[in-house]
Design a protein around this motif. Sequence first.
Motif, short mmCIF file in Angstrom:
data_model
loop_
_atom_site.label_atom_id
_atom_site.label_comp_id
_atom_site.label_asym_id
_atom_site.label_seq_id
_atom_site.Cartn_x
_atom_site.Cartn_y
_atom_site.Cartn_z
N LEU A 116 -14.42 12.46 15.98
CA LEU A 116 -14.25 12.53 17.46
C LEU A 116 -13.63 13.76 17.98
N TYR A 117 -12.71 14.63 17.23
CA TYR A 117 -12.37 15.57 17.35
C TYR A 117 -13.61 16.81 17.59
N THR A 118 -14.37 16.79 16.44
CA THR A 118 -15.49 17.71 16.31
C THR A 118 -16.30 17.41 17.45
N ALA A 119 -16.61 16.18 17.85
CA ALA A 119 -17.62 15.95 18.93
C ALA A 119 -17.39 16.46 20.14
N ILE A 120 -16.05 16.33 20.42
CA ILE A 120 -15.18 16.90 21.71
C ILE A 120 -15.21 18.33 21.72
N THR A 128 -6.91 25.63 6.70
CA THR A 128 -7.98 25.05 6.55
C THR A 128 -9.15 26.02 5.59
N LEU A 129 -9.26 26.88 6.03
CA LEU A 129 -10.24 27.48 5.54
C LEU A 129 -10.04 28.24 4.35
N ALA A 130 -8.73 28.66 4.36
CA ALA A 130 -8.44 29.65 2.95
C ALA A 130 -8.18 28.47 1.81
N LEU A 131 -7.80 27.29 1.83
CA LEU A 131 -7.86 26.32 0.70
C LEU A 131 -9.16 26.18 0.10
N PRO A 132 -9.05 26.14 -1.15
CA PRO A 132 -10.40 25.91 -1.95
C PRO A 132 -11.02 24.75 -1.28
N PRO A 133 -12.38 24.39 -1.19
CA PRO A 133 -13.04 23.37 -0.67
C PRO A 133 -12.62 22.14 -1.75
N SER A 134 -12.55 21.00 -0.96
CA SER A 134 -12.02 19.83 -1.78
C SER A 134 -13.24 19.13 -2.62
N LYS A 135 -12.82 18.51 -3.91
CA LYS A 135 -13.91 17.87 -4.65
C LYS A 135 -13.98 16.33 -4.33
N THR A 163 -2.74 15.64 -0.29
CA THR A 163 -3.91 15.27 0.97
C THR A 163 -4.90 16.03 1.19
N TRP A 164 -4.38 17.27 1.28
CA TRP A 164 -5.49 18.42 1.52
C TRP A 164 -6.67 18.35 0.54
N ASN A 165 -6.39 18.21 -0.68
CA ASN A 165 -7.52 17.90 -1.90
C ASN A 165 -8.21 16.62 -1.55
N LEU A 166 -7.91 15.75 -0.75
CA LEU A 166 -8.88 14.73 -0.79
C LEU A 166 -9.50 14.61 0.81
N LEU A 167 -9.16 15.76 1.58
CA LEU A 167 -9.90 15.67 2.77
C LEU A 167 -11.08 16.55 3.03
N SER A 168 -12.04 16.47 3.83
CA SER A 168 -13.16 17.17 4.23
C SER A 168 -12.60 18.50 5.40
N THR A 169 -13.47 19.31 5.34
CA THR A 169 -12.86 20.35 6.20
C THR A 169 -12.52 20.10 7.76
N PRO A 170 -13.25 19.30 8.39
CA PRO A 170 -12.97 18.71 9.83
C PRO A 170 -11.57 18.07 9.53
N GLU A 171 -11.63 17.29 8.76
CA GLU A 171 -10.33 16.26 8.59
C GLU A 171 -9.10 17.19 8.29
N ARG A 172 -9.21 18.01 7.31
CA ARG A 172 -8.09 18.97 6.94
C ARG A 172 -7.77 19.61 8.35
N PHE A 173 -8.58 20.21 9.23
CA PHE A 173 -8.19 21.16 10.29
C PHE A 173 -7.18 19.93 11.12
N VAL A 174 -7.85 18.82 11.42
CA VAL A 174 -7.13 18.00 12.21
C VAL A 174 -5.79 17.42 11.66
N PHE A 175 -5.68 17.33 10.31
CA PHE A 175 -4.57 16.98 9.77
C PHE A 175 -3.61 18.27 9.70
N ASN A 176 -4.11 19.22 9.77
CA ASN A 176 -3.13 20.72 9.98
C ASN A 176 -2.66 20.83 11.29
N LYS A 177 -3.41 20.37 12.08
CA LYS A 177 -2.97 20.37 13.65
C LYS A 177 -1.95 19.35 13.89
N LEU A 178 -2.00 18.31 13.17
CA LEU A 178 -0.93 17.34 13.37
C LEU A 178 0.44 17.53 12.55
N THR A 179 0.19 18.23 11.59
CA THR A 179 1.39 18.72 10.70
C THR A 179 2.08 19.81 11.31
#
Lengths: 534, 341
Positions: free
Chosen positions: A7-11, A87-94, A126-142
């Motif tokens: 939703l965040y990305t779409a908006i 979000t971007l500096a973290l290594p991509p999650s596997k 949590t970071w290691n389990l989220l996709s990039t867009p999810e991570r961004f939203v998670f970081n915005k929330l925290t």
Amino acid sequence: MKKFAELYTAIDETTKTNAKVDALVHYFSEADEKDAIWCVALLIGKKPKRTIKTAELKSWCMELAGIEEWLFEESYHVVGDLAETITLALPPSKERKDFSLHGTMDKIMSLDKVSEEEKREYVQTTWNLLSTPERFVFNKLTTGSFRIGVSQQLVIKALAKQFHLDENIVSHRLTGKWDPVNVTLKGLLFSDNKNDDHSKPYPFYLAYQLEVPAEELGDLNEWQVERKYDGIRGQIIIRDKQLFVWSRGEELITEKFPEFNSLLNSLPDGTVIDGEILPMKDGKPLPFHVMQTRTSRKNLSKKILEDAPLMMMCYDLLELEYNDLRNESMNMRRTKLENLLSEAYAKMKDLPLVISPVLECKDWDEVKSERLKARECLCEGLMLKRKDSVYEVGRRKGNWWKWKVDALTVDGVLIYAQKGHGRRANLYTDYTFAIWDGEQLVPFTKAYSGLTDKELLQVDNWIKKNTIDKFGPVRSVKAELVFEIAFEGIQPSPRHKSGIALRFPRIARWRTDKSPNEANTKNDLLQLIQSLKV
Amino acid sequence: MLKFDRFGIFCEPAGVYIDPWKPVEKAIITHAHSDHARWGSKHYLAHHDSIPIIKLRLGADISVQGLDYYETIDMNGVKISLHPAGHITGSAQVKMEHKGKVWVASGDYKLQNDNVSVPFEPIKCDHFVTESTFGLPIYNFPDPQIVHHDINAWWKTNNEQGKNSIIIGYALGKAQRILKHLDPSIGNIYTHGAVANINLRMPEKLILPDTRPAVEFIKKENAGSIIVAPPSAIGTPWLKRFEPFSLGICSGWMQLRGARRRRGGDRGFVLSDHCDWQQLNTAIKATGAENIYVTHGYKSIYAKWLRDEYKLNAVEVDTLYEGENIEENKPEENEQAEEVQ
């Protein structure tokens, strides 16, 4: 989190309001009940308390990314947004896991009770389990900086569409105090009127700036002309023998204004007044900065209350004896407001309420000359309201107009520049301007907005080629470009080198026709301050 | 052996410049992008596959010699050879060997395989010249296969809604990379004149899907097509004929939300012909070089990182190369567009 991040990305990816509403409706139609209420709360700006320090998030990110602080800071400087940098500096999650929004919010809120080690464990896992867009939203929330490009109006529209409700009803249900932890979306939207929270304000009716010559509004007799005061627009609510004061930003600010406590004895139960909270002495408004000295304080000492006494300049009566008056005409509401206030005066002489005077003008020319007196009355301009208008919801055109005086302007020289944030990250868009003090240029204001995207690129390009020196993120540039700065007010300020401070400065235009020696001087501005004094 | 002077990167014993920005006697061109292949030098040397483009841009009558990858020539006792850089078709790293020391100037390069250019190969050397366009840890590019899949999915969705898709990428390099991975079963593919002009000059071994020139686009018949266009087309009236459309932009900068939003496209695809952070680090370690010269990009930051983290002798070098640029129209593409019209 997956759906919420979608939703965040779409908006975020669209500027079209219809596409935003569609994305919201889609989300509400398939989201879990508990997630949906959290989504609404977050979209309309109800943010829970922050439980993690940004410095902690930063250091946990640096640890996972294997970088040192200087490199993180350089990256932050380029990105312009902390949550995105992390979000971007973290290594991509596997690996991936889909967490619920409400579960994540509960968890984040509970973190203030746990050790730093436990917080780190939670966030890094949590970071290691989220996709990039999810991570961004998670970081915005925290980081507590969650914002998204939808107005409250659009959220209301989407909810009304999804749940087949009237927009005005949705709007009212969303106002006031409610907590996503203990209410469901359906519970909130379909609550029985009687059980409505008594603190709830009505959605404010807001006006647009008049765009046409005033004469085109037709017969002046159909219009009520008032001053537009420069304070805090608010609603005073008395219900169930309790007082609530709300700001236009729907913040409950009762505690900041102990002056209004006495109203419990002088106004009847079931009263809602719309007006402007102003510092006033002897029936006259005081400058806005007097108010600022007060609203920034936590403890209101006796001295502060004496120096900056507040009152409400009453504009409108929205509720009387628990009856919603919003669908009555402006005329009717005004009469009821006048009666109410005169009864209240009879009970209490130093009532902290004043009625906003109606200006009696013979014709539009007189209205125009009243408008020009705005500054000497410490006002922003005039309000024009149709006498038969009902009290609408949100910013609407047609029946109410604000007619502000033209801004004051000054020509300043660009001397420092810094990169912007968000949409403007990586571009030099934050400028400091200077005026002449004798032979010297002294900085007098910063301004961020006002140029077109094209001009921003041109100025950015010029800055990169004309840098004299770099201090951290700030560049000093050749004193060459002149800009016209518009502002709403000016005060003497011993804290600034130039000795003055502007209110609401912004760039009016790029004066490519002027050379730096044609910019204004400190004397010009000091004279302006003198001339504006009442 | 290399000097950085006001004309460009100078190999003094061989008497040749690499990608000079001012006219010189002899110039080796790493690749045909306009910030590397500049006008006015007497003799040019480049990979065979670069020559048609260099001639298109600098004139058919220039003196230019072609080389194959790994083919060695001798210039005043300096052994010079070109090696795949994986940036665009014909892009090369320049290896120079003299008195037992090996220098490599890499031009622009990437480690991702784009299926269009010959993939980058690390060369053992003592001195390595590297770009740093995306030399910050925030740049971690996604797997290009996923990006190409996303582009096709986006095109398909637009196609189903009766909208055209306009996809933006450099005329030389990015455009062919995009074309190579489009799924022609979704709809028709059109190219902007600047892109078509480059396609004509690609080596025969590069097989691209069938495309039509954009001037032949007919609104009523061709809804749901994709149009490949250069960045200079953004915001021009040329786009009008494709309405309604969705605009997608392919660039490494699309990783940043600010750039995505500022550029005004409907979609940003993170697709770059440069190295991201990990690729740069991997490439530099693979050369085994002790001395690194960092050019265009985040050069001072990246050089500091190389000194701190890998204990290399890394210095920043001023050049006039531009890296990946989406902010302003590149003059090359404007010229091209005019040629075609």
